[in-house]
Write an enzyme that holds these catalytic residues in place. Structure first.
Site, PDB file in Angstrom:
ATOM      1  N   GLN A 176       0.906  -1.153   0.060  1.00  0.00           N
ATOM      2  CA  GLN A 176       0.007   0.117  -0.089  1.00  0.00           C
ATOM      3  C   GLN A 176       0.733   1.362  -0.106  1.00  0.00           C
ATOM      4  OE1 GLN A 176      -3.196  -1.975   2.996  1.00  0.00           O
ATOM      5  NE2 GLN A 176      -3.473   0.336   2.681  1.00  0.00           N
ATOM      6  N   ARG A 193      -9.598  -0.545   7.105  1.00  0.00           N
ATOM      7  CA  ARG A 193     -10.818   0.229   6.694  1.00  0.00           C
ATOM      8  C   ARG A 193     -11.171   1.407   7.705  1.00  0.00           C
ATOM      9  NH1 ARG A 193     -13.981  -1.287   1.600  1.00  0.00           N
ATOM     10  NH2 ARG A 193     -14.789   0.861   1.267  1.00  0.00           N
ATOM     11  N   CYS A 194      -9.937   2.154   8.202  1.00  0.00           N
ATOM     12  CA  CYS A 194     -10.316   3.407   9.124  1.00  0.00           C
ATOM     13  C   CYS A 194      -8.977   3.934   9.283  1.00  0.00           C
ATOM     14  CB  CYS A 194     -10.881   2.742  10.459  1.00  0.00           C
ATOM     15  SG  CYS A 194      -9.581   2.263  11.657  1.00  0.00           S
ATOM     16  N   GLU A 217     -12.998   5.198   4.498  1.00  0.00           N
ATOM     17  CA  GLU A 217     -13.279   4.584   5.820  1.00  0.00           C
ATOM     18  C   GLU A 217     -14.304   4.915   6.591  1.00  0.00           C
ATOM     19  OE1 GLU A 217     -10.230   5.199   4.357  1.00  0.00           O
ATOM     20  OE2 GLU A 217      -9.093   3.435   4.670  1.00  0.00           O
TER      21      GLU A 217
HETATM   22  O1  CDP Z   1      -7.108   6.564   0.591  1.00  0.00           O
HETATM   23  P1  CDP Z   1      -8.311   6.039  -0.017  1.00  0.00           P
HETATM   24  O2  CDP Z   1      -7.953   6.087  -1.516  1.00  0.00           O
HETATM   25  O3  CDP Z   1      -8.375   4.629   0.446  1.00  0.00           O
HETATM   26  O4  CDP Z   1      -9.352   6.672   0.609  1.00  0.00           O
HETATM   27  P2  CDP Z   1     -10.072   8.034  -0.086  1.00  0.00           P
HETATM   28  O5  CDP Z   1      -9.086   9.446  -0.329  1.00  0.00           O
HETATM   29  O6  CDP Z   1     -11.313   8.516   0.873  1.00  0.00           O
HETATM   30  O7  CDP Z   1     -10.616   7.634  -1.546  1.00  0.00           O
HETATM   31  C1  CDP Z   1     -11.441   6.606  -1.836  1.00  0.00           C
HETATM   32  C2  CDP Z   1     -11.915   6.864  -3.239  1.00  0.00           C
HETATM   33  O8  CDP Z   1     -13.313   7.775  -3.144  1.00  0.00           O
HETATM   34  C3  CDP Z   1     -11.133   7.718  -4.272  1.00  0.00           C
HETATM   35  O9  CDP Z   1     -11.056   7.281  -5.711  1.00  0.00           O
HETATM   36  C4  CDP Z   1     -11.328   9.062  -4.184  1.00  0.00           C
HETATM   37  O10 CDP Z   1     -11.123   9.938  -5.435  1.00  0.00           O
HETATM   38  C5  CDP Z   1     -12.905   8.873  -3.977  1.00  0.00           C
HETATM   39  N1  CDP Z   1     -13.380  10.106  -3.197  1.00  0.00           N
HETATM   40  C6  CDP Z   1     -14.337  11.247  -3.595  1.00  0.00           C
HETATM   41  O11 CDP Z   1     -14.581  10.680  -4.874  1.00  0.00           O
HETATM   42  N2  CDP Z   1     -14.530  12.276  -3.387  1.00  0.00           N
HETATM   43  C7  CDP Z   1     -14.202  12.457  -1.881  1.00  0.00           C
HETATM   44  N3  CDP Z   1     -14.488  13.517  -1.573  1.00  0.00           N
HETATM   45  C8  CDP Z   1     -13.496  11.596  -1.205  1.00  0.00           C
HETATM   46  C9  CDP Z   1     -13.022  10.382  -2.192  1.00  0.00           C
END
Ligand code: CDP
Length: 806
Positions: free
Chosen positions: A237, A384-385, A760
């Site tokens: 990761q 997942r958090c 998360e």
């Molecule tokens: O770090 P991780 O990618 O696990 O988590 P994240 O930053 O929450 O993003 C997860 C997915 O959700 C990504 O593809 C982000 O681009 C999308 N996302 C989104 O579309 N809009 C947001 N405000 C937050 C995340």
């Protein structure tokens, strides 16, 4: 303008930028079986490694005899701690400042601990070899119950720490003690409890579980003796961190280490840390001069790689009799297993657990966490958090329900009464965080209206009366949960891993034809980064998302970043992407001004290019600017159009949400039915609503699994009794409830596009919603708190203990 001229709406839609439900571009290869995972890496002459593992939870290793194993056709070598000592790799540093055995060195400390590494020409031969390695053990008393870890007569687990009264996080109180971490004002909090009209106290456990991604942990290591270079394909990761860790512990020059994370089949925190398999495969490749592959099986993954949770949280709230909270006191006993290998930012031995005041305006709070060793697998990852945030949310959300029960108040009403109010943001919590933005009351009320909360409570009342009259054996629970997460680790002022600040990065290169490639320090494991990162760039620079290729996971080409976990990608890398795009746009503006023969300040941005203010026909599209960047830039300007940004966020982001679960339970069988699950999330600006919905569905399913059955359980001897998917609850489409999703939008004031993380959130908010539903169902029978997981058997047992039947 003729009929063919696209409208502003059409030009915006053509970009598929922020807010667009763009289809996931990566799914084209995934759904056709064309993904490229570590196990797809097959190199000429590749060898396979596999582990001899300990059947005991605690034992002395008296001898290891590999003579019969070496006679197995295809077996080439058996590596033990003694072999690793010759290259000074028998122990490795952990991310939490502890050290960990790579292979058993004189002792084993948990069941399935790695004892020896058999290297063979194929996986079957390696497995045959494992069965022929004879290990003589002298069993020692196992320590499984965390509450007995610091008894005076508790067995000594870590003999290597004998006499060490100080660890990485301060003084140690006992031979099985790792650290004590305290935050908040103890005196003020104790005083609040003395004055309190009402108090509650409960020991709330969040049991041990495991991220169990579809693809287990694995790697291929290939050492080129001529060039002295090591290439590692792995399910990482955080590939750059792995490269630096390998450089530090294997003493190889960092430029000669190439780490590649190809497609990853889920991570959920399981693939952040460094495992013995990586070290042994690398050493085996260096020794044999051949590539070596190591692939975990499911049982190994569940029992030996990083677990999650295992927090035992004694929680007290002080309040007025009207239900205004006045103080919070929490003591956590944190079971870290045999080594402290928690994957938290260095300065945070209990992660961001000090978000435990949640969404409520606690005037004072005090938190103490004691980390302890037991004979269980090491780890403590953010499944997942964000780091220990789900534990904190579970703790406060259960405690608020317990307080509501004691006060005879509705749990939603208690929450509304104590929320941090919109005008209090930025809000300084009693345990030290600065919440960026929030509008909790609006979200809670929207959730309550959508599910018709008041009607549900009336229905519950009627059903309870019918139950008491003996007309039904069904009970009904309404689980309310309101969470505040803290994601986006993180600002260099308070977050680092092994001394490396937790910034993230993006490099964008635009090509002459108006297309480009963008590389980041993050690594998607299924979150859809290839889709959404291009959307941010599309809106920022007016080039269609389809024209931007996103590449992650190769440390030779991607700028240094700290990887993807704990919803940090959007808050940190998402910001870096916007900032790199803005650098591209700034140079593009200079080129456009030169070409349009005006001053830069006379230009304004218009969706996909620059327009001269007041002269709408004088326009240069970003596509044309890209071309100009390669042939007619202003005198003195370097040609080309590329930019890189390393973004150190000024603060974390604080997504929040209101979840409501409606459940019925048959008291005679313990069988539950989730009638309705409503999840409202606020993650600020939404990049791709479809991907957000997918993230929420996935996170809720994992929350459901954890709350309702998923557990890594040990017997008194330290045997893992839930070490396969026969016993470890993995919900399928059959068990998974229907999810209703909703949202509000409260942008982050400090993030360049106002986005907060979301991946998360559903796990953080989902677990307490399920648990509160179960507890709410039983509460009218006199119960205060039933520990998770709430599987059928435990529900049945709860009913029995409450005297519902003989
Ligand atoms: O770090 P991780 O990618 O696990 O988590 P994240 O930053 O929450 O993003 C997860 C997915 O959700 C990504 O593809 C982000 O681009 C999308 N996302 C989104 O579309 N809009 C947001 N405000 C937050 C995340």
């Amino acid at each position: 303008m003729n009929d063919m001229t696209p409208t502003r709406e059409q030009r915006t839609a053509a970009l598929e930028g922020l807010g667009c439900k763009r289809k996931r571009v990566e799914d084209i290869r995934f759904t056709q079986g064309k993904g490229n995972y570590v196990d797809d890496v097959k190199l000429p002459g590749m060898l396979h490694g596999d582990f001899v593992r300990s059947p005991h939870a605690h034992a002395r290793v008296k001898s290891i005899d590999d003579s019969e194993a070496l006679k197995v056709p295809g077996v080439l070598a058996v590596i033990t701690a003694e072999t690793l000592k010759t290259v000074n790799l028998a122990w490795m540093p952990t991310l939490a400042g502890d050290v960990q055995m790579v292979l058993a060195d004189g002792k084993v400390l948990f069941q399935n601990q790695e004892v020896a590494f058999v290297v063979a020409t194929d996986r079957y031969a390696a497995d045959d070899g494992i069965n022929k390695v004879k290990v003589e053990y002298e069993p020692l008393p196992p320590l499984i119950d965390p509450f007995k870890a610091m008894d005076a007569d508790a067995p000594v687990l870590r003999e290597d720490l004998a006499g060490k009264t100080t660890g990485a996080h301060g003084p140690r109180k006992h031979h099985n003690h790792i650290f004590e971490w305290t935050v908040g004002d103890k005196e003020l909090t104790d005083a609040a409890f003395k004055k309190a009209e009402v108090t509650i106290k409960e020991m709330i456990s969040y049991h041990r579980t495991h991220p169990s991604p579809l693809e287990t942990c694995q790697c291929v290591c290939s050492f080129d003796k001529i060039k002295g270079e090591l290439t590692i394909w792995g399910t990482f990761q955080a590939p750059h961190v792995i490269r630096t860790v390998v450089a530090l512990i294997a003493k190889l020059p960092e430029q000669k280490i190439h780490v590649i994370s190809p497609d990853i089949g889920g991570g959920f925190g399981n693939k952040v840390g460094a495992y013995p398999g990586y070290i042994c495969a690398a050493v085996a490749s260096i020794v044999t001069g051949k590539p070596v592959k190591w692939v975990e099986d499911r049982i190994e993954n569940l029992t030996a790689t990083s677990f999650a949770r295992d927090y035992h949280m004694t929680t007290e709230i002080a309040a007025t009799k009207e239900g205004k909270v006045t103080g919070l006191r929490v003591h956590v006993l944190a079971d870290h297993g045999a080594f402290d290998a928690c994957a938290d930012p260095s300065k945070w031995p209990a992660g961001f657990f000090n978000i435990v005041t949640g969404s409520y305006d606690f005037p004072t709070a005090h938190l103490a966490v004691d980390g302890i060793y037991t004979n269980k697998a090491p780890g403590g990852v953010a499944y997942r958090c964000s780091f220990r945030v789900t534990e904190a949310a579970y703790c406060i959300e259960r405690a608020m329900d317990i307080l509501a029960q004691k006060l005879g108040m509705d749990p939603a009403e208690l929450r509304l009464k104590n929320f941090i109010r919109p005008e209090q943001f930025p809000y300084h919590s009693a345990l030290g965080w600065e919440y960026d933005s929030g509008d909790y009351g609006t979200a809670m009320r929207k959730a309550m209206e959508t599910v018709k909360y008041a009607e549900l409570r009336k229905e519950q009342e009627a059903l309870r009366a019918a139950f008491k009259r003996g007309e039904t054996r069904e009970i009904m629970g309404i689980g309310v949960s309101f969470f505040t997460e803290i994601v986006g680790a993180g600002p260099s002022k308070n977050c680092d891993i092994l001394g490396i600040a937790m910034f993230d990065s993006c490099e964008i290169r635009m090509h002459p034809t108006g297309a480009g490639i963008a590389r980041m320090g993050t690594k998607s494991q299924g979150q859809g980064h290839e889709t959404t990162w291009a959307q941010i760039i599309a809106t920022e620079i007016g080039i269609p998302a389809d024209n931007i290729m996103v590449e992650e996971g190769n440390t030779d080409t991607a700028p240094y970043g700290l990887g993807t976990y704990g919803s940090r990608s959007t808050p940190v890398a998402g910001a870096a992407i916007a900032m790199a795009a803005r650098k591209i746009k700034a140079k593009a503006q200079m080129i456009a001004a030169y070409k349009l023969e005006v001053h830069e300040d006379d230009l304004e941005w218009d969706i996909d290019g620059f327009r001269v203010k007041g002269l709408p026909e004088k326009f240069m599209s970003m596509k044309d600017i890209c071309w100009a960047a390669y042939n007619s830039v202003p005198p003195g300007m370097e040609p080309g159009l590329e930019a890189v940004s390393y973004y150190d966020p000024p603060n974390m982001t604080y997504p929040f949400g209101a979840y409501i679960c409606v459940m019925t339970i048959d008291v005679d069988t313990g069988v539950y039915k989730v009638r309705r699950f409503y999840a409202l999330d606020d993650c600020g600006t939404r990049i791709n609503p479809m991907i957000i919905e997918g993230q929420v569905h996935g996170g809720l399913t994992e929350a459901f699994a954890i709350a309702m059955g998923q557990e890594i359980r040990y017997d008194a001897e330290g045997n893992v009794v839930t070490g396969s998917f026969m016993d470890f609850f993995m919900p399928t489409a059959v068990e998974t409830p229907h999810w209703e999703t909703d949202f509000t939008v409260t942008p982050s004031p400090h993030h360049p596009i106002g986005a907060k993380g979301v991946g998360e959130s559903p796990n953080v908010g989902g677990v307490p919603a399920f648990s509160n539903a179960v507890n709410d169902a039983f509460s009218f029978l006199g119960s205060t708190h039933i520990q998770m997981p709430h599987d059928f058997w435990r529900n049945w047992l709860a009913a029995k203990n409450l005297g519902v039947f003989e």
